[in-house]
Design a protein around this motif. Structure first.
Motif, mmCIF file in Angstrom:
data_model
loop_
_atom_site.group_PDB
_atom_site.id
_atom_site.type_symbol
_atom_site.label_atom_id
_atom_site.label_comp_id
_atom_site.label_asym_id
_atom_site.label_seq_id
_atom_site.Cartn_x
_atom_site.Cartn_y
_atom_site.Cartn_z
ATOM 1 N N GLY A 126 59.747 68.878 54.105
ATOM 2 C CA GLY A 126 58.733 67.821 53.999
ATOM 3 C C GLY A 126 58.819 67.681 52.520
ATOM 4 N N SER A 127 57.707 66.712 52.082
ATOM 5 C CA SER A 127 57.414 66.532 50.711
ATOM 6 C C SER A 127 56.582 67.444 50.123
ATOM 7 C CB SER A 127 56.605 65.245 50.710
ATOM 8 O OG SER A 127 56.056 64.917 49.318
ATOM 9 N N ILE A 128 57.189 68.510 49.170
ATOM 10 C CA ILE A 128 56.574 69.607 48.613
ATOM 11 C C ILE A 128 56.533 69.518 47.117
ATOM 12 C CG2 ILE A 128 56.490 71.982 48.501
ATOM 13 C CD1 ILE A 128 58.066 71.979 51.469
ATOM 14 N N GLN B 97 55.678 64.335 55.761
ATOM 15 C CA GLN B 97 54.862 65.137 56.575
ATOM 16 C C GLN B 97 55.621 66.467 56.311
ATOM 17 O OE1 GLN B 97 52.904 63.988 58.712
ATOM 18 N NE2 GLN B 97 52.640 65.840 60.068
ATOM 19 N N VAL B 98 54.708 67.449 55.978
ATOM 20 C CA VAL B 98 55.067 68.892 55.813
ATOM 21 C C VAL B 98 55.069 69.728 57.126
ATOM 22 C CG1 VAL B 98 54.397 71.170 54.867
ATOM 23 C CG2 VAL B 98 54.236 69.034 53.453
ATOM 24 N N GLN B 99 56.110 70.410 57.410
ATOM 25 C CA GLN B 99 56.004 71.493 58.322
ATOM 26 C C GLN B 99 56.365 72.906 57.981
ATOM 27 O OE1 GLN B 99 58.853 69.107 61.124
ATOM 28 N NE2 GLN B 99 57.277 69.038 62.463
ATOM 29 N N LEU B 100 56.009 73.754 58.791
ATOM 30 C CA LEU B 100 56.349 75.147 58.689
ATOM 31 C C LEU B 100 57.257 75.464 60.108
ATOM 32 C CD1 LEU B 100 53.119 76.740 57.313
ATOM 33 C CD2 LEU B 100 55.020 75.694 56.061
ATOM 34 N N VAL B 101 58.352 76.071 59.812
ATOM 35 C CA VAL B 101 59.006 76.327 61.025
ATOM 36 C C VAL B 101 59.501 77.770 61.216
ATOM 37 C CG1 VAL B 101 61.455 75.701 62.279
ATOM 38 C CG2 VAL B 101 60.013 73.715 61.463
ATOM 39 N N GLU B 102 59.010 78.601 62.195
ATOM 40 C CA GLU B 102 59.297 79.838 62.210
ATOM 41 C C GLU B 102 60.598 80.172 63.028
ATOM 42 O OE1 GLU B 102 54.611 80.392 62.197
ATOM 43 O OE2 GLU B 102 55.645 81.707 63.670
ATOM 44 N N SER B 103 60.962 81.164 62.836
ATOM 45 C CA SER B 103 62.090 81.778 63.749
ATOM 46 C C SER B 103 62.214 83.419 63.499
ATOM 47 C CB SER B 103 63.598 81.203 63.074
ATOM 48 O OG SER B 103 63.893 81.559 61.901
ATOM 49 N N GLY B 104 62.931 83.939 64.292
ATOM 50 C CA GLY B 104 63.391 85.209 64.227
ATOM 51 C C GLY B 104 62.497 86.210 65.196
ATOM 52 N N GLN C 289 50.726 71.567 48.241
ATOM 53 C CA GLN C 289 50.397 70.342 47.664
ATOM 54 C C GLN C 289 51.643 69.296 47.766
ATOM 55 O OE1 GLN C 289 49.349 70.694 43.536
ATOM 56 N NE2 GLN C 289 48.500 68.714 43.215
ATOM 57 N N ALA C 290 51.579 68.271 48.367
ATOM 58 C CA ALA C 290 52.819 67.564 48.796
ATOM 59 C C ALA C 290 53.306 66.821 47.599
ATOM 60 C CB ALA C 290 52.476 66.673 50.107
ATOM 61 N N THR C 291 52.403 66.460 46.790
ATOM 62 C CA THR C 291 52.706 65.517 45.671
ATOM 63 C C THR C 291 51.773 65.878 44.693
ATOM 64 O OG1 THR C 291 51.462 63.574 45.851
ATOM 65 C CG2 THR C 291 53.599 63.597 47.178
ATOM 66 N N VAL C 292 52.112 65.448 43.428
ATOM 67 C CA VAL C 292 51.280 65.904 42.187
ATOM 68 C C VAL C 292 49.957 65.048 42.271
ATOM 69 C CG1 VAL C 292 52.145 63.885 40.832
ATOM 70 C CG2 VAL C 292 51.317 66.187 39.667
#
Length: 121
Positions: free
Chosen positions: A26-28, A1-8, A100-103
């Protein structure tokens, strides 16, 4: 599961600086152009800046010379250094990218959860 986590995000006075971060986890397999958008109350979401995987940058005119986008490919992270902040920069800032999580998988778009930036004296 790919996630984007922001801060700042946070509160700044006019003329001050803030630095936003957005880390992909996650898987990238591959991350493409990474971008920042923002949305002020009552306004549509607008594009702010983008950086390609090779480091080419582009900005909306209103932030040119004040904001700098950068990325650390080893950390799957994009940054937005915001200097000389103005009250009109107040908005929720979102990072966006295509991963793209996997090839064998297709490229998918992802948004961060958003981080509030408030510029006020």
């Amino acid at each position: 599961q790919v996630q984007l986590v922001e801060s700042g995000g946070g509160l700044a006075q006019p003329g001050e600086s803030l630095r936003l971060s957005c880390a992909a986890s996650g898987s990238i397999y591959s991350i493409y152009t990474m971008s920042w958008y923002r949305q002020a109350p009552g306004n549509q979401r607008e594009w702010v800046a983008a950086i390609t995987s090779g480091g080419i940058t582009n900005y909306v005119d209103s932030v040119k010379g004040r904001f700098t986008i950068s990325r650390d490919n080893a950390k799957n992270t994009v940054y937005l250094q915001m200097n000389s902040l103005k009250p009109e920069d107040t908005a929720v800032y979102y990072c966006y990218t295509q991963i793209q999580a996997t090839v064998t998988q297709s490229v998918r778009a992802y948004w961060g959860q958003g981080t509030q930036v408030t510029v006020s004296s």
